[in-house]
Design a protein around this motif. Structure first.
Motif, PDB file in Angstrom:
ATOM      1  N   GLY A  15       0.801  -1.226   0.000  1.00 36.33           N
ATOM      2  CA  GLY A  15       0.000   0.000   0.000  1.00 36.33           C
ATOM      3  C   GLY A  15       0.830   1.271   0.000  1.00 36.33           C
ATOM      4  O   GLY A  15       0.308   2.354  -0.233  1.00 36.33           O
ATOM      5  N   GLN A  16       2.134   1.171   0.259  1.00 39.75           N
ATOM      6  CA  GLN A  16       3.008   2.346   0.270  1.00 39.75           C
ATOM      7  C   GLN A  16       3.632   2.541  -1.108  1.00 39.75           C
ATOM      8  O   GLN A  16       3.728   1.614  -1.910  1.00 39.75           O
ATOM      9  N   ALA A  17       4.053   3.758  -1.396  1.00 38.98           N
ATOM     10  CA  ALA A  17       4.674   4.071  -2.674  1.00 38.98           C
ATOM     11  C   ALA A  17       5.961   3.272  -2.868  1.00 38.98           C
ATOM     12  O   ALA A  17       6.746   3.112  -1.944  1.00 38.98           O
ATOM     13  N   VAL A  18       6.142   2.756  -4.075  1.00 37.80           N
ATOM     14  CA  VAL A  18       7.368   2.056  -4.435  1.00 37.80           C
ATOM     15  C   VAL A  18       8.469   3.106  -4.585  1.00 37.80           C
ATOM     16  O   VAL A  18       8.254   4.157  -5.177  1.00 37.80           O
ATOM     17  N   THR A  19       9.645   2.818  -4.061  1.00 38.48           N
ATOM     18  CA  THR A  19      10.741   3.781  -4.134  1.00 38.48           C
ATOM     19  C   THR A  19      11.459   3.693  -5.475  1.00 38.48           C
ATOM     20  O   THR A  19      11.431   2.661  -6.149  1.00 38.48           O
ATOM     21  N   ALA A  20      12.119   4.785  -5.846  1.00 40.45           N
ATOM     22  CA  ALA A  20      12.909   4.811  -7.079  1.00 40.45           C
ATOM     23  C   ALA A  20      14.000   3.757  -7.015  1.00 40.45           C
ATOM     24  O   ALA A  20      14.306   3.085  -8.011  1.00 40.45           O
ATOM     25  N   ARG A  21      14.599   3.594  -5.864  1.00 42.69           N
ATOM     26  CA  ARG A  21      15.684   2.615  -5.707  1.00 42.69           C
ATOM     27  C   ARG A  21      15.186   1.192  -5.939  1.00 42.69           C
ATOM     28  O   ARG A  21      15.868   0.371  -6.561  1.00 42.69           O
ATOM     29  N   SER A  22      13.981   0.868  -5.466  1.00 41.99           N
ATOM     30  CA  SER A  22      13.469  -0.488  -5.672  1.00 41.99           C
ATOM     31  C   SER A  22      13.169  -0.730  -7.151  1.00 41.99           C
ATOM     32  O   SER A  22      13.381  -1.833  -7.656  1.00 41.99           O
ATOM     33  N   ILE A  23      12.737   0.290  -7.861  1.00 47.61           N
ATOM     34  CA  ILE A  23      12.510   0.158  -9.302  1.00 47.61           C
ATOM     35  C   ILE A  23      13.844  -0.063 -10.012  1.00 47.61           C
ATOM     36  O   ILE A  23      13.956  -0.903 -10.904  1.00 47.61           O
ATOM     37  N   GLU A  24      14.874   0.674  -9.596  1.00 38.54           N
ATOM     38  CA  GLU A  24      16.215   0.477 -10.170  1.00 38.54           C
ATOM     39  C   GLU A  24      16.671  -0.973  -9.987  1.00 38.54           C
ATOM     40  O   GLU A  24      17.226  -1.581 -10.907  1.00 38.54           O
ATOM     41  N   ARG A  25      16.439  -1.529  -8.809  1.00 43.19           N
ATOM     42  CA  ARG A  25      16.858  -2.913  -8.527  1.00 43.19           C
ATOM     43  C   ARG A  25      16.119  -3.902  -9.430  1.00 43.19           C
ATOM     44  O   ARG A  25      16.716  -4.838  -9.960  1.00 43.19           O
ATOM     45  N   VAL A  26      14.821  -3.699  -9.611  1.00 43.37           N
ATOM     46  CA  VAL A  26      14.019  -4.602 -10.440  1.00 43.37           C
ATOM     47  C   VAL A  26      14.480  -4.539 -11.892  1.00 43.37           C
ATOM     48  O   VAL A  26      14.653  -5.573 -12.551  1.00 43.37           O
ATOM     49  N   VAL A  27      14.701  -3.328 -12.400  1.00 46.22           N
ATOM     50  CA  VAL A  27      15.139  -3.162 -13.788  1.00 46.22           C
ATOM     51  C   VAL A  27      16.528  -3.765 -13.982  1.00 46.22           C
ATOM     52  O   VAL A  27      16.787  -4.463 -14.965  1.00 46.22           O
ATOM     53  N   LYS A  28      17.420  -3.546 -13.023  1.00 51.08           N
ATOM     54  CA  LYS A  28      18.774  -4.101 -13.101  1.00 51.08           C
ATOM     55  C   LYS A  28      18.727  -5.625 -13.102  1.00 51.08           C
ATOM     56  O   LYS A  28      19.403  -6.280 -13.906  1.00 51.08           O
ATOM     57  N   ALA A  29      17.922  -6.200 -12.220  1.00 47.64           N
ATOM     58  CA  ALA A  29      17.811  -7.661 -12.149  1.00 47.64           C
ATOM     59  C   ALA A  29      17.246  -8.239 -13.445  1.00 47.64           C
ATOM     60  O   ALA A  29      17.718  -9.271 -13.932  1.00 47.64           O
ATOM     61  N   ALA A  30      16.258  -7.567 -14.028  1.00 46.51           N
ATOM     62  CA  ALA A  30      15.687  -8.036 -15.296  1.00 46.51           C
ATOM     63  C   ALA A  30      16.730  -7.964 -16.404  1.00 46.51           C
ATOM     64  O   ALA A  30      16.812  -8.870 -17.246  1.00 46.51           O
ATOM     65  N   GLY A  31      17.526  -6.906 -16.415  1.00 49.08           N
ATOM     66  CA  GLY A  31      18.589  -6.775 -17.402  1.00 49.08           C
ATOM     67  C   GLY A  31      19.641  -7.858 -17.258  1.00 49.08           C
ATOM     68  O   GLY A  31      20.107  -8.423 -18.248  1.00 49.08           O
ATOM     69  N   GLU A  32      20.020  -8.155 -16.025  1.00 54.18           N
ATOM     70  CA  GLU A  32      21.001  -9.215 -15.777  1.00 54.18           C
ATOM     71  C   GLU A  32      20.461 -10.563 -16.233  1.00 54.18           C
ATOM     72  O   GLU A  32      21.172 -11.356 -16.859  1.00 54.18           O
ATOM     73  N   LYS A  33      19.182 -10.803 -15.943  1.00 53.97           N
ATOM     74  CA  LYS A  33      18.564 -12.062 -16.345  1.00 53.97           C
ATOM     75  C   LYS A  33      18.537 -12.192 -17.874  1.00 53.97           C
ATOM     76  O   LYS A  33      18.706 -13.278 -18.418  1.00 53.97           O
ATOM     77  N   ALA A  34      18.348 -11.060 -18.559  1.00 52.50           N
ATOM     78  CA  ALA A  34      18.337 -11.055 -20.021  1.00 52.50           C
ATOM     79  C   ALA A  34      19.747 -10.965 -20.612  1.00 52.50           C
ATOM     80  O   ALA A  34      19.902 -10.920 -21.829  1.00 52.50           O
ATOM     81  N   ARG A  35      20.742 -10.898 -19.733  1.00 50.82           N
ATOM     82  CA  ARG A  35      22.151 -10.797 -20.135  1.00 50.82           C
ATOM     83  C   ARG A  35      22.431  -9.551 -20.975  1.00 50.82           C
ATOM     84  O   ARG A  35      23.174  -9.580 -21.944  1.00 50.82           O
TER      85      ARG A  35
END
Length: 98
Positions: A15-35
């Motif tokens: 219910g709380q706002a997602v932080t910019a840092r958590s979005i950065e982590r998700v995008v970085k992890a997706a990029g790593e997974k996609a190599r």
């Protein structure tokens, strides 16, 4: 105008706002997974790619402006660049003038 934040749907921050840092982590992890190279996987690049895709799909500049939350249409215009092929196709579709 669209909301400028997303809310967590689970966990301690539900219910709380997602932080910019958590979005950065998700995008970085997706990029790593996609190599993909790390410099190609940032929230800004994702946002830019999405806006460019919307423009290529024919969305109006004002629609993209609202989706991105830009106050000025001038800020959104950077996404309006057209590829030479698309520009040529648009010109070819114009009626001939007498």
């Amino acid at each position: 105008m669209l909301s400028n934040h997303f809310n967590s749907v689970s966990g301690k921050r539900q219910g709380q706002a997602v932080t910019a840092r958590s979005i950065e982590r998700v995008v970085k992890a997706a990029g790593e997974k996609a190599r993909l190279p790390a410099e190609r996987c940032t929230p800004h690049k994702l946002r830019h790619s999405h806006a460019t895709a919307l423009m290529k799909a024919g969305r109006r500049l004002e629609e993209v402006q609202e989706i991105l939350g830009h106050e000025s249409i001038a800020t959104t215009r950077i996404y309006a660049h057209l590829e030479p092929e698309r520009l040529a196709a648009a010109a070819a579709s114009l009626p001939d003038l007498p």
